[in-house]
Structure formats: C-alpha cells, structure tokens
Scaffold this active site. Structure first.
Site, PDB file in Angstrom:
ATOM      1  N   GLY A 236      28.560  -4.029  51.019  1.00 10.19           N
ATOM      2  CA  GLY A 236      27.477  -3.433  51.799  1.00 10.19           C
ATOM      3  C   GLY A 236      27.145  -4.159  53.082  1.00 10.19           C
ATOM      4  O   GLY A 236      26.039  -3.989  53.607  1.00 10.19           O
TER       5      GLY A 236
ATOM      6  N   THR B  70      28.533  -3.794  56.193  1.00  6.33           N
ATOM      7  CA  THR B  70      28.435  -2.828  57.288  1.00  6.33           C
ATOM      8  C   THR B  70      27.261  -1.876  57.069  1.00  6.33           C
ATOM      9  O   THR B  70      26.615  -1.441  58.027  1.00  6.33           O
ATOM     10  CB  THR B  70      29.752  -2.035  57.406  1.00  6.33           C
ATOM     11  OG1 THR B  70      30.841  -2.947  57.524  1.00  6.33           O
ATOM     12  CG2 THR B  70      29.728  -1.127  58.620  1.00  6.33           C
TER      13      THR B  70
ATOM     14  N   HIS C  69      51.719  -3.816  20.403  1.00  4.19           N
ATOM     15  CA  HIS C  69      51.300  -4.725  21.470  1.00  4.19           C
ATOM     16  C   HIS C  69      49.793  -4.596  21.723  1.00  4.19           C
ATOM     17  O   HIS C  69      49.072  -5.606  21.771  1.00  4.19           O
ATOM     18  CB  HIS C  69      52.088  -4.395  22.745  1.00  4.19           C
ATOM     19  CG  HIS C  69      51.831  -5.338  23.881  1.00  4.19           C
ATOM     20  ND1 HIS C  69      52.754  -6.247  24.316  1.00  4.19           N
ATOM     21  CD2 HIS C  69      50.739  -5.510  24.680  1.00  4.19           C
ATOM     22  CE1 HIS C  69      52.247  -6.934  25.325  1.00  4.19           C
ATOM     23  NE2 HIS C  69      51.023  -6.495  25.574  1.00  4.19           N
ATOM     24  N   GLU C  70      49.331  -3.369  21.896  1.00  3.19           N
ATOM     25  CA  GLU C  70      47.904  -3.158  22.153  1.00  3.19           C
ATOM     26  C   GLU C  70      47.058  -3.508  20.929  1.00  3.19           C
ATOM     27  O   GLU C  70      45.945  -4.027  21.069  1.00  3.19           O
ATOM     28  CB  GLU C  70      47.653  -1.709  22.577  1.00  3.19           C
ATOM     29  CG  GLU C  70      48.392  -1.276  23.837  1.00  3.19           C
ATOM     30  CD  GLU C  70      48.084  -2.151  25.020  1.00  3.19           C
ATOM     31  OE1 GLU C  70      46.975  -2.716  25.073  1.00  3.19           O
ATOM     32  OE2 GLU C  70      48.947  -2.287  25.894  1.00  3.19           O
TER      33      GLU C  70
ATOM     34  N   HIS D 145      46.404  -7.210  21.000  1.00  8.69           N
ATOM     35  CA  HIS D 145      45.270  -7.563  21.872  1.00  8.69           C
ATOM     36  C   HIS D 145      43.948  -7.313  21.157  1.00  8.69           C
ATOM     37  O   HIS D 145      43.044  -8.162  21.181  1.00  8.69           O
ATOM     38  CB  HIS D 145      45.311  -6.719  23.152  1.00  8.69           C
ATOM     39  CG  HIS D 145      46.361  -7.127  24.122  1.00  8.69           C
ATOM     40  ND1 HIS D 145      46.429  -8.385  24.653  1.00  8.69           N
ATOM     41  CD2 HIS D 145      47.389  -6.429  24.678  1.00  8.69           C
ATOM     42  CE1 HIS D 145      47.451  -8.461  25.497  1.00  8.69           C
ATOM     43  NE2 HIS D 145      48.054  -7.280  25.525  1.00  8.69           N
TER      44      HIS D 145
END
Length: 686
Positions: A241, A243, A459-460, A463
């Site tokens: 913000g 500008t 894989h997920e 996680h």
C-alpha cells in the site's frame, strides 16, 4: 459570467485555416468550371463514329494524342436529323462555347487513323481530321508545387514541435527532452482517493496525515520553532500500500501534487536525468507549497560507486547527485515535500537516506490479522455477496497476504462466482479464490498413471501425518492430490503468526516438510523427484539457521547476513574455506537429522499413514476432520485455535515470494524470523 461574455466565447475565432480552405475551394472550382469535366458531349463508340462518317454527318474529328480521346463535331445539317436530336437540344455549357458533340475513346491510334482514312476515301469525304494535345493547368500546377508545399509544411510542423508549440507538451519534443515528465494531479478531478480508502497501516497513515497537516496548517508547528519535514520515504514489501498512501495524500493535501516514477529520469541522452530533476523542482517551487512523489526511487537512488566496473561517467549517478542537491542544497525551498516509495531500501545511497533529505522513513509492513480484516472490509464494498461474510474467518485464512493480494482474492472470488453463473458471491468462492491464487488452476484432466497417483497420495499423507504428530508444526487443514498449477498434489497449512521463532519450531517444520519423501521411503522403500520443492525449502531453512540467525552450536553466535546489501556486489565470501566446509556439514546434519526423525514418526504410525493415504486416493481431497477420525484430536490445543474452521486455508509462504529468497531476510532479522516461521509452501510433485 455575463451573457455578453458567453456570447463572445461562443463566436468562432479567426484562424489561418479559413484562408487555406478558401484557396482550396477556389482551386477545386477552377478545376471543375475551367475544364471539360462539365462538357455536354455525349459518349459514342468507334462503330457509331464510322456510321456517322459514312453518312457525311461529321464536320471535324479532333484527335487528342496524349489522352487517347477523339472529339467529334457534327455539321449543321446533321444536327437537324432525329438521330442527333439529343446532342442538338442539350443546354448551353459554361465550360466551352464550341464543345464537341461526341467524344469517344479509341484504342490503337494507327488502326483508328486507317479506319477513318479508308472511309473518307470510299465516300469521297472532306471531313477534317486534326491532331492536338491537351493539358490540365490545375494538375500540372499541383504536381509542380505540391512537393515543395509538403517539404515546407513538414519543416514548419517539426519546428513548431521542437520549439514546444501547438501539438506538443513539455518533454515530448527534442528541445524539451530535459523537461520533467511528472504528472500534476488536481485533487478535484484527477484523484479522489482519501485516507478512508486506506485500511490498516495505522502508523504509516498517521505519519503521512501529519505531513498533509503540515501543509494545511504550518503555523501550528512552526510557531513552536519546528520545521516542516523535507521528505518521507515509504519502505516495505510489494503490495503493502505504499503507492496507495501516496494517492491518498494527493487526494487529501489540497496542494499541487507531482507524481512520477524513478525510471522517468532515465534517458539515453547524457544529462537528461539531471535536467529533469532540476525542471521538476523548479515547477514544484513555482507552485509551492507542493508535494513531489517519486515511486520506485531505487531506479535512480542506488548507492554510488556500485557495479561501475568501466570507470566511465555514470548518468544515473549524475541524476542522483542533482536530486541530492535539490532536496538539501544551497537553494533549497522548504515548502516542497518529497515523498518516495521503494521495496529495496537496502540499496539506496546513504546520502539520500540521511536526515534533512528524507527526515522520516516509514516502514509499511505486511498486515496482521486485524489489519487484514479492515482491508477485506474496503475491498468487499463493491462485491455483491450472498451472505454476511465472517471477515475474521477470511482474515485468518490469509496469513501473510498483502493488501494487493487481498484485493486480488476479492476480485477472483467475484470472477469465480460469475463463472459458475451465481447471482452473488459466497464464502466458498472466496476460499476457492485463495486456492486459485496460491496454488494455481486445478488440472483434473491431467494424465497421471495409477502408480504415480499412489505415490503422490502417500507423499501428501506423509506430510499430513508428520505435521499432525509434531508440536510446533503448522496445523494442516486440507490435503489434495488434484493437480494444481505446477504441483501434482498439495498439503495446506494454517501457520501461526509468530514474531520470534525458536530452533525447535524451525526443526519441526523442516521435519514435516520432509515427511513426504520419508513416506515414500517407508512405504515403497524408494524415493522420487517429487520432493524437489521440499528439499529446496528445508535446505534454505537450514542454511538460514546456520549462517543468518546463529542457531547452530558448531558455528556459534555469528551471522553472515549483511542488511546493507554490500555483499551483493562482492566476489568473496565473508568466511574462510574451512568455515564454508563447516557450514555445509552442519546444514547437511540438520537436514538428515530431521529426515531420520520423520521416518521414525511414520514408522510408528504406519498403519494410520496407510489408512490416510487410501482415504486420500478414494476422495482426492480430505480435510482436518478426516485426520481427527484417524489420529484423534491433536494434543496441541494452541495450534487448533487457529485451524478450527472447516475450510480450505492457505499459509503465507504458499504465496509467491516476489523474487526474493524464501528464507533470506529482506529487512531486519527480527522481522524475517516471522517470515521464516510462516513458510509452509504447497508441496510440488515432479
């Protein structure tokens, strides 16, 4: 204004173009009435001409050799015949008194002459055959004079342009190339932005509001001996913000406001930048009190002497020197305030940053959760929503988003709702917009083999499992194996907004990031290239721990980070080769330690990992509730408070990093610790 003045204004002013128009009309009239264009002659053909000739009706044939045209004059007796009554009864022509009765276009002159000669001999005729050429005075005059007129006209036009005459503004001509390109804003017509349109940024807004107050009521401050600040520098990440604050100043100040970019001073000609600086401040002083706003000032304000290997005169340095002189020199006028904005304050010249030039440096940071709510309120005004949205919820779902990002979310939500042919925008549209902006467009039709899909799912799930079991890892709220953007699957987190980060928190996040590769190792006993983004992230985090934040016992309380940006131009490292080897070794130890830890966590919960992955293969998208059914309630309640909503949520570091290193600081290390902690990117596969 009186009626007489209005009447005088409505009267057309005399212009030289009227004379030019009259001359043009005269020439056109001469061409029309002074030529044979209105001749009463009738068109005829060669066969008709031969018939008229055999009948003895033709008195004279005038052959015009340069136009391949023949004019036919009839005898007095022929004009009385019925076949020529149309020619005999035609009205008088203004063009010529002795106009031909017929006109025809012939082809080959030799053949035309032979035909006429043959008919004359056969019929013993005394018809006169004459030859002539015709010329158009207007055409000849035009082609003779026109080149000179064009050359003189172009020369006059260029001279008027170069001298700043009609048709050109300052800076648009060759002789005005040194003029400033700054745009002068009129607060009544050009900009209507006010401080009410700027949400959040309370501290920065107070600073610039005070500058506006200085200009409106200077006696309030000067009566006590104070001086009006000469300049204020707005510093912060892109999209926060800076500008927009300048636009609000332009709308509120009620004084002349000059706006331009730092690149407007750059030109291929030598000395132009310094000339434009002089002209800019000259205009501002003439209209003082005034405000000058220079956006992206780093284009001309970079530190002098950097990266100048040629030893030649640097045009950018000359421009900067002139700017320094104008801001605080012998002839400085205190009634001109300079506002500037940049997101690269570390590369600016020290002389530009000193007090007396930029007295105030206003840091415009990324908005916190409260400020994000206020920004949502501003950008939701034109949005037609189907329900009363929970702005607190939307603010929680967008940690680390800048004001520009939030504006993009609101606009994208409206586009998504329109694409679905809805009459109003709903809460789910905003959540889909966040996913769309951060992760990219869904690619459900992407061809993925069953084996690859199974690998992505585990894989997920890795996680999700590791992040669920670790105390300091960010709480996961959504896992998907639907390809989106460049990723084949993603795990979405809602990180805690921290100001300080401890080593155990960083290590837990690194362990969760490596959970995907660890799951592939535990389940399939082989790994793939799908962990590229994971490895990149943890390597940067480990390097930051060792070389920036001093969180490694072997290296000690030492940082090799230079906030001034001086090392950017150096060819040497700030440490020895022996230390470099230590750093590489410690980075590797940290990463491998967390990888082994992730494997251990997954082996302890292997059955739950398999169950989660199979459910993910079945549904393609699972949420926090699915994890609670498998793992039970997460024991770390302080994180659950942030992730309790059932929604797709996106972390701060899922967003593009605007070209900066995700882990390397952009400002003070304390600020970047927060950035480091909030990094939980979308996990890319392949």
């Amino acid at each position: 204004m009186s009626k007489e003045n209005k009447t005088q204004q409505k009267k057309p002013r005399f212009s030289s173009w009227w004379i030019y128009g009259l001359i043009f009309l005269f020439l056109i009239g001469f061409q029309i009435f002074g030529s044979d264009s209105l001749s009463p002659s009738h068109k005829t053909t060669t066969s008709e001409l031969q018939e008229f000739l055999r009948n003895g009706d033709i008195d004279k044939i005038l052959i015009i050799t340069n136009t391949r045209q023949a004019k036919v004059f009839l005898t007095e007796e022929a004009l009385k015949k019925d076949v020529h009554k149309d020619v005999a009864s035609q009205p008088f022509s203004l063009s010529t008194a002795n106009a031909p009765n017929y006109v025809l276009d012939y082809g080959d002159l030799q053949n035309f002459e032979n035909d006429i000669k043959k008919i004359k001999q056969e019929n013993n005729l005394d018809t006169v055959v004459d030859y002539t050429t015709e010329s158009n005075l207007f055409t000849e005059l035009l082609f003779t004079i026109l080149p000179f007129v064009l050359i003189i006209g172009i020369w006059i036009y260029l001279m008027r342009r170069m001298s700043g005459g009609a048709g050109g503004g300052a800076g648009g001509q060759i002789f005005n190339i040194g003029k400033s390109k700054a745009k002068l804003f009129d607060e009544k017509t050009d900009t209507r932005t006010s401080f009410k349109d700027v949400a959040g940024l309370e501290g920065a807004k107070e600073e610039v509001e005070e500058i506006v107050e200085f200009l409106k009521n200077p006696d309030k401050y000067t009566s006590l001996g104070g001086k009006i600040p000469k300049g204020a520098l707005l510093v912060g990440p892109p999209g926060t913000g800076k500008t927009l604050l300048a636009k609000a100043v332009a709308g509120e100040a009620k004084v002349p406001f000059f706006s331009l970019s730092g690149s407007d001073f750059v030109e291929m000609f030598v000395g132009v930048g310094a000339s434009r600086v002089r002209d800019l401040f000259k205009q501002a002083k003439e209209k003082s009190p005034a405000i000058i706003f220079i956006d992206e000032i780093d284009a001309i304000g970079r530190a002098r002497g950097k990266n100048n290997f040629t030893g030649s005169n640097d045009e950018r340095e000359n421009t900067l020197n002139q700017l320094l002189t104008e801001m605080d020199g012998f002839g400085t006028n205190t009634n001109v305030i300079v506002l500037a904005a940049t997101n690269r304050a570390d590369v600016l010249d020290k002389a530009l940053m000193r007090a007396g030039r930029f007295d105030r440096q206003i840091y415009v940071d990324l908005p916190d959760i409260r400020e994000r709510k206020e920004i949502f309120e501003v950008h939701l005004r034109p949005i037609k929503t189907a329900e009363t949205l929970d702005l607190d919820f939307l603010a929680r779902q967008t940690p680390g988003f800048s004001g520009a990002d939030i504006a993009n979310v609101c606009n994208e939500a409206a586009l998504i709702a329109a694409r679905k042919e809805k009459k109003a925008v709903t809460k789910q549209d905003f959540l889909d917009a966040v996913d769309r902006i951060v992760g990219g467009l869904e690619k459900k039709n992407k061809i993925i083999t069953p084996e690859e899909k199974r690998t992505i799912a585990y894989h997920e799930a890795g996680h999700a499992t590791v992040s669920w079991m670790l105390e300091h890892a960010a709480p996961l709220v959504k896992v998907t194996i639907v390809p989106r953007g460049q990723s084949l699957g993603a795990a979405w987190y809602l990180p805690e907004e921290r100001l300080l980060v401890r080593p155990e928190q960083m290590k837990d996040e690194m362990c969760a990031t490596l959970g995907g590769r660890a799951a592939e190792k535990v389940i399939f006993d082989r790994i793939s290239t799908g962990a590229l983004s994971d490895l990149e992230k943890v390597t940067k985090q480990a390097r930051a721990m060792v070389t920036i934040y001093g969180l490694n016992d072997e290296i000690g309380n030492i940082t090799y980070y230079d906030s001034s940006g001086q090392t950017e131009y150096g060819f040497t490292k700030p440490y020895s080769e022996e230390t470099a080897q230590k750093i590489d070794r410690e980075i590797s130890l940290i990463v491998e330690e967390q990888y082994a830890r992730a494997i251990e966590v997954l082996r302890e919960n292997k059955d739950k990992l398999i169950e989660l992955a199979e459910r993910l293969l079945e549904k393609e998208v699972i949420f926090k509730e699915d994890l609670e059914k498998i793992f039970g309630k997460r024991p770390f309640e302080k994180f659950d408070k942030l992730g309790q909503e059932k929604a797709i949520s996106v972390p701060e570091a899922d967003k593009p990093s605007d070209g900066q290193d995700a882990t390397l600081p952009a400002g003070a290390p304390e600020t970047d610790a927060q950035t480091e902690a909030e990094e939980n990117p979308v996990e890319e596969k392949g």
